[in-house]
Design a protein around this motif. Structure first.
Motif, mmCIF file in Angstrom:
data_model
loop_
_atom_site.group_PDB
_atom_site.id
_atom_site.type_symbol
_atom_site.label_atom_id
_atom_site.label_comp_id
_atom_site.label_asym_id
_atom_site.label_seq_id
_atom_site.Cartn_x
_atom_site.Cartn_y
_atom_site.Cartn_z
ATOM 1 N N GLU A 66 0.830 -1.195 0.000
ATOM 2 C CA GLU A 66 0.000 0.000 0.000
ATOM 3 C C GLU A 66 0.875 1.259 0.000
ATOM 4 N N ALA A 67 0.229 2.391 -0.273
ATOM 5 C CA ALA A 67 0.961 3.646 -0.398
ATOM 6 C C ALA A 67 1.688 4.035 0.876
ATOM 7 N N ASP A 68 1.171 3.615 2.040
ATOM 8 C CA ASP A 68 1.814 3.966 3.306
ATOM 9 C C ASP A 68 2.985 3.055 3.651
ATOM 10 N N GLY A 69 3.283 2.104 2.759
ATOM 11 C CA GLY A 69 4.398 1.193 2.991
ATOM 12 C C GLY A 69 4.011 -0.137 3.585
ATOM 13 N N THR A 70 2.759 -0.296 4.015
ATOM 14 C CA THR A 70 2.311 -1.580 4.557
ATOM 15 C C THR A 70 2.266 -2.620 3.452
ATOM 16 N N VAL A 71 2.839 -3.776 3.720
ATOM 17 C CA VAL A 71 2.827 -4.883 2.770
ATOM 18 C C VAL A 71 1.918 -5.976 3.316
ATOM 19 N N TRP A 72 0.950 -6.392 2.499
ATOM 20 C CA TRP A 72 0.028 -7.462 2.873
ATOM 21 C C TRP A 72 0.374 -8.719 2.093
ATOM 22 N N VAL A 73 0.409 -9.831 2.796
ATOM 23 C CA VAL A 73 0.724 -11.124 2.189
ATOM 24 C C VAL A 73 -0.430 -12.070 2.475
ATOM 25 N N GLY A 74 -1.033 -12.611 1.429
ATOM 26 C CA GLY A 74 -2.205 -13.458 1.623
ATOM 27 C C GLY A 74 -2.212 -14.664 0.711
ATOM 28 N N GLY A 75 -3.199 -15.522 0.947
ATOM 29 C CA GLY A 75 -3.356 -16.726 0.131
ATOM 30 C C GLY A 75 -4.497 -17.569 0.654
ATOM 31 N N ASP A 76 -4.810 -18.612 -0.072
ATOM 32 C CA ASP A 76 -5.899 -19.504 0.327
ATOM 33 C C ASP A 76 -5.556 -20.243 1.611
ATOM 34 N N THR A 77 -6.576 -20.481 2.429
ATOM 35 C CA THR A 77 -6.428 -21.262 3.658
ATOM 36 C C THR A 77 -7.608 -22.215 3.760
ATOM 37 N N THR A 78 -7.330 -23.501 3.907
ATOM 38 C CA THR A 78 -8.388 -24.513 3.943
ATOM 39 C C THR A 78 -8.147 -25.472 5.087
ATOM 40 N N VAL A 79 -9.109 -25.605 5.986
ATOM 41 C CA VAL A 79 -9.010 -26.576 7.071
ATOM 42 C C VAL A 79 -9.293 -27.959 6.499
ATOM 43 N N LEU A 80 -8.331 -28.872 6.613
ATOM 44 C CA LEU A 80 -8.477 -30.219 6.065
ATOM 45 C C LEU A 80 -8.596 -31.278 7.158
ATOM 46 N N ILE A 81 -8.179 -30.956 8.365
ATOM 47 C CA ILE A 81 -8.312 -31.896 9.487
ATOM 48 C C ILE A 81 -8.922 -31.152 10.668
ATOM 49 N N ARG A 82 -9.982 -31.712 11.224
ATOM 50 C CA ARG A 82 -10.631 -31.164 12.401
ATOM 51 C C ARG A 82 -10.771 -32.267 13.423
ATOM 52 N N GLY A 83 -10.400 -32.004 14.647
ATOM 53 C CA GLY A 83 -10.515 -33.042 15.658
ATOM 54 C C GLY A 83 -9.953 -32.595 16.981
ATOM 55 N N THR A 84 -9.371 -33.543 17.685
ATOM 56 C CA THR A 84 -8.780 -33.267 18.993
ATOM 57 C C THR A 84 -7.423 -33.957 19.087
ATOM 58 N N ILE A 85 -6.647 -33.493 20.059
ATOM 59 C CA ILE A 85 -5.356 -34.105 20.331
ATOM 60 C C ILE A 85 -5.185 -34.166 21.842
#
Length: 283
Positions: free
Chosen positions: A262-281
Motif C-alpha cells: 500500500e501507499a503507506d508502505g504496509t505490505v500485505w501477504v495473503g493466500g488460500d487457507t483450507t481446514v483439512l483436518i478437524r478433531g482433537t489431540i
C-alpha cells in the motif's frame, strides 16, 4: 504451570493453495494453555511439518490471541503460513475478533494484524529486524551451496523478520527452479532464491526457500520470506505494488502467494487457507 495431558481442539490447515494437499500445512493446537515448551517442541517434532502452532490467551489488550510457533527443531518468533493458518483455524473454531475484519495476533515478534473479508486472509508484514546486502563471505557460501556464480546474482539482501531469512535474486524463474542446493554446506542457513517469470503470466516471481537451520530442507510455501522480499523490492521500486509468487513445484506442491504494497508502505501477504483436518489431540 504444566498441566496433565488432556483432550484439546486441533486442526490442520492447508495454506497458500486452492488445491487441497498442494499448499503448506500447519498443525494448530487451539488451546495451548498449560502445555510446556518441551511438549510443544515434542509435538512439532512429531507432526514433522514446517510448523506447529499453539494458541494461547493474549497478554496484550489489543490482541485477540497469543501464538507460539515451532518447527521440528526450534521456536520461531514469527512465520507467515502459520499466521494465516492459525487465523483460519481460530475463526472456524468460533473466534470473534475484537475489531470486525481485523485479527490481531500476539507473538514473539510483536503484534501482527491479519485482515479478513469473507474467505480472504492476509497478514501485514512485520518490520524487518535485519536488512541490507549480505556480506561477501556469507554470499559466497550461499553461491557455493547453490552451485551458482556471482554473475547469476542480480541482487541479494537480508529480509529477516524473525526467522533469519536472506535471499538471492536470480534473473529467471527457470534458474530458481533448476537449483540443486547442497545444504550440508550451509547447515545453519535460512535462505531463499527468487527469479522473475516471463511477463504477462499469472506469476511475477518463482521463489524457493531452504531452512536447514530450522530443520526444514525446502519449505513448500513461505509467507515470511515473501513478506520480507516484498518490503525490499517494493520499497526500491524493483517490483510492482501488487503481484503473485509461485512456490513449491519442486516438492510436489502448487502454492500461490499474493502480495500487495500500500501507499503507506504496509505490505500485505495473503493466500488460500483450507481446514483439512478437524478433531482433537491429547496433549
Amino acid at each position: 504451570m504444566t498441566s496433565l495431558p488432556r483432550i484439546r481442539p486441533f486442526m490442520q490447515v492447508d495454506v497458500f493453495s486452492a488445491r487441497p494437499f498442494h499448499g503448506n500445512p500447519v498443525a494448530v493446537v487451539l488451546d495451548g494453555t498449560g502445555v510446556s515448551e518441551e511438549r510443544m517442541q515434542a509435538l512439532a517434532r512429531w507432526t514433522n511439518l514446517s510448523e506447529t502452532t499453539f494458541v494461547l490467551p493474549p497478554t496484550n489488550d489489543e490482541a485477540d490471541y497469543s501464538l507460539r510457533i515451532f518447527t521440528s527443531q526450534a521456536e520461531l518468533p514469527f512465520a507467515g503460513h502459520p499466521t494465516l493458518g492459525t487465523a483460519r483455524a481460530w475463526l472456524e473454531a468460533g473466534g470473534t475478533p475484537r475489531r470486525a475484519g481485523r485479527i490481531v495476533q500476539e507473538c514473539a515478534a510483536g503484534l501482527v494484524t491479519v485482515r479478513h473479508q469473507d474467505e480472504d486472509l492476509a497478514f501485514a508484514a512485520p518490520p524487518r529486524i535485519r536488512h541490507g546486502a549480505l556480506d561477501d563471505a556469507y554470499l559466497g557460501r550461499i553461491m557455493t551451496a547453490f552451485g551458482i556464480t556471482r554473475g547469476q546474482v542480480l541482487a541479494h539482501q537480508w529480509v529477516d523478520n524473525g526467522p533469519g531469512w536472506a535471499v538471492v535474486q536470480l534473473a529467471t524463474a527457470r534458474e530458481v527452479l533448476d537449483l540443486e542446493p547442497e545444504l550440508s554446506l550451509i547447515p545453519d542457513a535460512m535462505v531463499g532464491a527468487i527469479g522473475a517469470h516471463p511477463a504477462g503470466g499469472r506469476y511475477r516471481y518463482e521463489m524457493r526457500t531452504f531452512a536447514p537451520g530450522a530443520g526444514v530442507l525446502e519449505d513448500p510455501a513461505c509467507g515470511s520470506m515473501s513478506a520480507g522480499i516484498a518490503q525490499w523490492l517494493t520499497a526500491d521500486g524493483a517490483a510492482p505494488a501488487a503481484y503473485r509468487v509461485s512456490q513449491g513445484s519442486r516438492v510436489g506442491r502448487d502454492a500461490s502467494t499474493a502480495v500487495v504494497a500500500e501507499a503507506d508502505g504496509t505490505v500485505w501477504v495473503g493466500g488460500d487457507t483450507t481446514v483439512l483436518i478437524r478433531g482433537t489431540i491429547t496433549l
